[in-house]
Design a protein around this motif. Structure first.
Motif, PDB file in Angstrom:
ATOM      1  N   GLN A 146       8.339 -63.803 -10.746  1.00 26.68           N
ATOM      2  CA  GLN A 146       6.975 -63.556 -10.976  1.00 26.68           C
ATOM      3  C   GLN A 146       6.155 -64.917 -11.052  1.00 26.68           C
ATOM      4  OE1 GLN A 146       6.977 -60.408 -13.829  1.00 26.68           O
ATOM      5  NE2 GLN A 146       6.453 -58.898 -12.477  1.00 26.68           N
ATOM      6  N   ASN A 147       6.911 -65.478 -11.950  1.00 25.50           N
ATOM      7  CA  ASN A 147       6.325 -67.078 -12.386  1.00 25.50           C
ATOM      8  C   ASN A 147       6.182 -67.877 -11.355  1.00 25.50           C
ATOM      9  OD1 ASN A 147       5.571 -67.111 -15.623  1.00 25.50           O
ATOM     10  ND2 ASN A 147       7.319 -66.057 -15.536  1.00 25.50           N
ATOM     11  N   THR A 148       7.192 -67.815 -10.536  1.00 23.86           N
ATOM     12  CA  THR A 148       7.421 -68.677  -9.414  1.00 23.86           C
ATOM     13  C   THR A 148       6.294 -68.431  -8.259  1.00 23.86           C
ATOM     14  OG1 THR A 148       9.866 -68.946  -9.383  1.00 23.86           O
ATOM     15  CG2 THR A 148       8.712 -69.504  -7.506  1.00 23.86           C
ATOM     16  N   ALA A 149       5.926 -67.217  -8.186  1.00 23.95           N
ATOM     17  CA  ALA A 149       4.665 -66.889  -7.261  1.00 23.95           C
ATOM     18  C   ALA A 149       3.552 -67.496  -8.110  1.00 23.95           C
ATOM     19  CB  ALA A 149       4.649 -65.484  -7.169  1.00 23.95           C
ATOM     20  N   LEU A 150       3.376 -67.171  -9.144  1.00 32.60           N
ATOM     21  CA  LEU A 150       2.170 -67.595  -9.952  1.00 32.60           C
ATOM     22  C   LEU A 150       1.909 -69.152  -9.727  1.00 32.60           C
ATOM     23  CD1 LEU A 150       2.069 -65.389 -13.225  1.00 32.60           C
ATOM     24  CD2 LEU A 150       0.613 -65.376 -11.065  1.00 32.60           C
ATOM     25  N   MET A 151       3.227 -69.995  -9.983  1.00 31.63           N
ATOM     26  CA  MET A 151       3.264 -71.368  -9.797  1.00 31.63           C
ATOM     27  C   MET A 151       2.920 -71.623  -8.633  1.00 31.63           C
ATOM     28  SD  MET A 151       6.427 -73.744 -10.418  1.00 31.63           S
ATOM     29  CE  MET A 151       7.317 -73.178  -8.827  1.00 31.63           C
ATOM     30  N   GLU A 152       3.434 -70.899  -7.525  1.00 33.26           N
ATOM     31  CA  GLU A 152       3.130 -71.440  -6.192  1.00 33.26           C
ATOM     32  C   GLU A 152       1.464 -71.147  -5.814  1.00 33.26           C
ATOM     33  OE1 GLU A 152       6.810 -71.405  -3.353  1.00 33.26           O
ATOM     34  OE2 GLU A 152       6.269 -69.062  -4.219  1.00 33.26           O
ATOM     35  N   GLN A 153       0.921 -70.410  -6.554  1.00 28.48           N
ATOM     36  CA  GLN A 153      -0.377 -70.029  -6.179  1.00 28.48           C
ATOM     37  C   GLN A 153      -1.189 -70.993  -7.007  1.00 28.48           C
ATOM     38  OE1 GLN A 153      -0.711 -65.939  -7.595  1.00 28.48           O
ATOM     39  NE2 GLN A 153       0.630 -65.104  -5.910  1.00 28.48           N
ATOM     40  N   GLY A 154      -0.813 -71.866  -7.942  1.00 27.58           N
ATOM     41  CA  GLY A 154      -1.535 -72.473  -8.826  1.00 27.58           C
ATOM     42  C   GLY A 154      -1.903 -71.863  -9.966  1.00 27.58           C
ATOM     43  N   ARG A 155      -1.403 -70.899 -10.294  1.00 23.05           N
ATOM     44  CA  ARG A 155      -1.821 -70.057 -11.342  1.00 23.05           C
ATOM     45  C   ARG A 155      -0.924 -70.200 -12.891  1.00 23.05           C
ATOM     46  NH1 ARG A 155      -2.265 -64.537  -9.256  1.00 23.05           N
ATOM     47  NH2 ARG A 155      -3.054 -63.918 -11.453  1.00 23.05           N
ATOM     48  N   ASN A 156       0.044 -70.900 -12.494  1.00 27.46           N
ATOM     49  CA  ASN A 156       0.847 -71.127 -13.649  1.00 27.46           C
ATOM     50  C   ASN A 156       1.658 -72.476 -13.663  1.00 27.46           C
ATOM     51  OD1 ASN A 156       3.094 -71.011 -15.533  1.00 27.46           O
ATOM     52  ND2 ASN A 156       4.076 -69.285 -14.816  1.00 27.46           N
ATOM     53  N   ARG A 157       1.681 -73.198 -14.659  1.00 21.41           N
ATOM     54  CA  ARG A 157       2.325 -74.634 -15.092  1.00 21.41           C
ATOM     55  C   ARG A 157       3.099 -74.435 -16.231  1.00 21.41           C
ATOM     56  NH1 ARG A 157       1.282 -74.427 -10.277  1.00 21.41           N
ATOM     57  NH2 ARG A 157      -0.033 -75.742  -8.927  1.00 21.41           N
TER      58      ARG A 157
ATOM     59  N   GLU B  57      11.531 -59.753 -23.356  1.00 15.50           N
ATOM     60  CA  GLU B  57      10.585 -59.138 -23.811  1.00 15.50           C
ATOM     61  C   GLU B  57       9.057 -59.836 -24.105  1.00 15.50           C
ATOM     62  OE1 GLU B  57      12.218 -57.192 -27.266  1.00 15.50           O
ATOM     63  OE2 GLU B  57      13.195 -55.769 -26.003  1.00 15.50           O
ATOM     64  N   ARG B  58       9.453 -61.023 -24.522  1.00 16.26           N
ATOM     65  CA  ARG B  58       7.992 -61.875 -24.826  1.00 16.26           C
ATOM     66  C   ARG B  58       7.468 -62.533 -23.482  1.00 16.26           C
ATOM     67  NH1 ARG B  58       7.522 -67.526 -25.624  1.00 16.26           N
ATOM     68  NH2 ARG B  58       9.907 -67.891 -25.671  1.00 16.26           N
ATOM     69  N   TYR B  59       8.284 -62.749 -22.618  1.00 13.12           N
ATOM     70  CA  TYR B  59       7.787 -63.399 -21.306  1.00 13.12           C
ATOM     71  C   TYR B  59       7.102 -62.083 -20.670  1.00 13.12           C
ATOM     72  CZ  TYR B  59       8.625 -68.227 -21.891  1.00 13.12           C
ATOM     73  OH  TYR B  59       8.759 -69.352 -22.120  1.00 13.12           O
ATOM     74  N   GLU B  60       7.630 -60.659 -20.543  1.00 14.81           N
ATOM     75  CA  GLU B  60       7.201 -59.636 -20.001  1.00 14.81           C
ATOM     76  C   GLU B  60       5.860 -59.405 -20.519  1.00 14.81           C
ATOM     77  OE1 GLU B  60      11.241 -57.275 -18.916  1.00 14.81           O
ATOM     78  OE2 GLU B  60      10.576 -56.928 -20.918  1.00 14.81           O
ATOM     79  N   HIS B  61       5.844 -59.377 -22.076  1.00 18.96           N
ATOM     80  CA  HIS B  61       4.538 -59.299 -22.535  1.00 18.96           C
ATOM     81  C   HIS B  61       3.444 -60.297 -22.221  1.00 18.96           C
ATOM     82  CE1 HIS B  61       1.587 -57.877 -25.780  1.00 18.96           C
ATOM     83  NE2 HIS B  61       1.533 -59.400 -26.201  1.00 18.96           N
ATOM     84  N   LEU B  62       3.792 -61.420 -21.962  1.00 19.56           N
ATOM     85  CA  LEU B  62       2.757 -62.493 -21.604  1.00 19.56           C
ATOM     86  C   LEU B  62       2.436 -62.212 -20.275  1.00 19.56           C
ATOM     87  CD1 LEU B  62       4.671 -65.764 -23.193  1.00 19.56           C
ATOM     88  CD2 LEU B  62       2.332 -64.561 -23.815  1.00 19.56           C
ATOM     89  N   LEU B  63       3.160 -61.626 -19.428  1.00 18.16           N
ATOM     90  CA  LEU B  63       2.906 -61.427 -17.959  1.00 18.16           C
ATOM     91  C   LEU B  63       1.930 -60.227 -18.101  1.00 18.16           C
ATOM     92  CD1 LEU B  63       5.838 -62.385 -15.574  1.00 18.16           C
ATOM     93  CD2 LEU B  63       3.604 -63.318 -15.698  1.00 18.16           C
ATOM     94  N   ALA B  64       2.006 -59.507 -18.767  1.00 24.63           N
ATOM     95  CA  ALA B  64       1.490 -58.196 -18.917  1.00 24.63           C
ATOM     96  C   ALA B  64       0.158 -58.313 -19.410  1.00 24.63           C
ATOM     97  CB  ALA B  64       2.051 -57.022 -19.447  1.00 24.63           C
ATOM     98  N   ALA B  65       0.033 -59.422 -20.234  1.00 25.42           N
ATOM     99  CA  ALA B  65      -1.521 -59.623 -20.825  1.00 25.42           C
ATOM    100  C   ALA B  65      -2.504 -59.866 -19.974  1.00 25.42           C
ATOM    101  CB  ALA B  65      -1.183 -60.786 -21.853  1.00 25.42           C
TER     102      ALA B  65
END
Length: 184
Positions: free
Chosen positions: A25-36, A176-184
């Protein structure tokens, strides 16, 4: 009824798969420019190295695989050799992902394709690897391992876990912390 010596490994796979999902999920967001969030990738590397590799793979390599070889499974040209090879391939992806994430954290912006390639490569490798273990190797182990070795195997797993008593809790909370961050 035989003592189950692979259930704990299957359960550990569930937490590893949750981290793999986060990596994807974080890789996809990074490739979309939405996560650094380069720290996520470093935390994922930490999880993989310490939970998946030192904690989980150590049980497989130092206990399960040894018991299988001692009870008739060949060490070479066998499922055990294939699993060892895949563990090493995974470690190579993790080393490359870690190096690229550290470079990105230091400001080198051209690391996204490198991080993505190795994150995806690791995720794909591990999903297939876990499936082979859960569906083929572990059921085979349950069929061929004699009851008299199983108690010792469980004791060896428990001893490995006792060497790092807070490790499982630490990494479960990280996931759990990263799952929560992605769900937010």
């Amino acid at each position: 009824m035989k003592t189950d010596v692979t259930r704990v490994l299957v359960e550990e796979h569930q937490l590893i798969l949750r981290m793999i999902t986060l990596v994807e999920q974080n890789t996809a967001l990074m490739e979309q420019g939405r996560n650094r969030d380069w720290q996520f990738f470093l935390d994922a590397v930490d999880f993989i190295r310490n939970y998946a590799d030192r904690f989980h793979h150590a049980k497989e390599e130092d206990v399960l695989f040894v018991a299988l070889v001692a009870n008739g499974m060949p060490a070479k040209q066998s499922p055990i050799e294939a699993m060892h090879i895949e563990h090493e391939q995974g470690r190579a992806h993790v080393r490359a992902m870690a190096a690229a994430a550290l470079q990105a954290l230091a400001g080198e912006g051209d690391q996204i394709p490198v991080i993505a390639a190795h994150a995806k490569g690791y995720a794909q490798l591990l999903r297939g690897h876990i499936d082979k273990e859960d569906q083929i190797l572990y059921p085979l182990a349950e069929r061929i391992l004699p009851e008299e070795v199983r108690t010792g195997m469980l004791a060896a797993y428990a001893a490995a876990a006792a060497r790092t008593p807070e490790l499982e809790t630490k990494y479960r909370r990280l996931v759990e912390r990263y799952e929560h961050l992605l769900a937010a």
